[in-house]
Design a protein around this motif. Structure first.
Motif, PDB file in Angstrom:
ATOM      1  N   TRP A  35       0.817  -1.214   0.000  1.00  0.00           N
ATOM      2  CA  TRP A  35       0.000   0.000   0.000  1.00  0.00           C
ATOM      3  C   TRP A  35       0.848   1.260   0.000  1.00  0.00           C
ATOM      4  O   TRP A  35       0.466   2.271  -0.583  1.00  0.00           O
ATOM      5  N   ASN A  36       2.016   1.205   0.614  1.00  0.00           N
ATOM      6  CA  ASN A  36       2.930   2.353   0.553  1.00  0.00           C
ATOM      7  C   ASN A  36       3.516   2.503  -0.848  1.00  0.00           C
ATOM      8  O   ASN A  36       3.633   3.620  -1.358  1.00  0.00           O
ATOM      9  N   ALA A  39       0.757   3.877  -3.144  1.00  0.00           N
ATOM     10  CA  ALA A  39       0.503   5.310  -2.923  1.00  0.00           C
ATOM     11  C   ALA A  39       1.524   6.166  -3.659  1.00  0.00           C
ATOM     12  O   ALA A  39       1.187   7.227  -4.181  1.00  0.00           O
ATOM     13  N   THR A  44      -3.611   5.672  -4.422  1.00  0.00           N
ATOM     14  CA  THR A  44      -3.906   5.964  -3.022  1.00  0.00           C
ATOM     15  C   THR A  44      -5.279   5.413  -2.651  1.00  0.00           C
ATOM     16  O   THR A  44      -6.112   5.158  -3.533  1.00  0.00           O
TER      17      THR A  44
END
Length: 145
Positions: A35-36, A39, A44
């Motif tokens: 997820w980082n 993003a 996002t």
């Protein structure tokens, strides 16, 4: 580009009966790194919600190299290996932050999806552009003898 996408600690309750971090926690920490990384590409949570999009892992290969124990500090570094029209392939390396040894690595292929139509869709131009800027350099070609 390889950058840290997760930092954390191995807690005693994440360890199995022989004292090592259980494999389910490796997968969980790799998921947080996903997820980082996403993003950084513009994928996002806000974009995914507002556009009705999602990301689905379609292949994941994990190699375990060194054990992690309660109290160890973990850092995951990620790099984007490939972007296609509807999918990306990337790699995570989980390091013991104190020794910098690689504890595990994970390569994932993920597909960009329309959540309502339940099918793969093209990446938006802005996401493609961001991904192209972050692609890891290709491995050098083997030397000819």
């Amino acid at each position: 580009m390889e950058e840290a996408t997760y930092r954390g600690t191995v807690y005693p309750w994440q360890c199995d009966h022989v004292g090592h971090m259980n494999i389910m926690w490796y997968v969980g920490k790799f998921d947080e790194a996903n997820w980082n990384l996403f993003a950084r590409l513009g994928l996002t949570p806000g974009y995914l919600r507002d556009a009705g999009r999602g990301m689905a892992a379609v292949q994941q290969n994990i190699s375990y190299k060194r054990e992690l124990l309660a109290g160890d500090i973990v850092e995951i570094r990620s790099r984007l290996l490939e972007i296609r029209d509807r999918s990306i392939r990337f790699q995570h390396e989980m390091h013991n932050a104190a020794t910098d040894e690689i504890a595990a690595s994970c390569e994932i292929t993920a597909v960009h999806r329309d959540r309502n139509a339940r099918k793969s869709v093209l990446f938006a131009d802005a996401i493609r552009t961001a991904a192209m800027a972050q692609l890891a350099p290709s491995a050098p070609a083997p030397a000819m003898a």
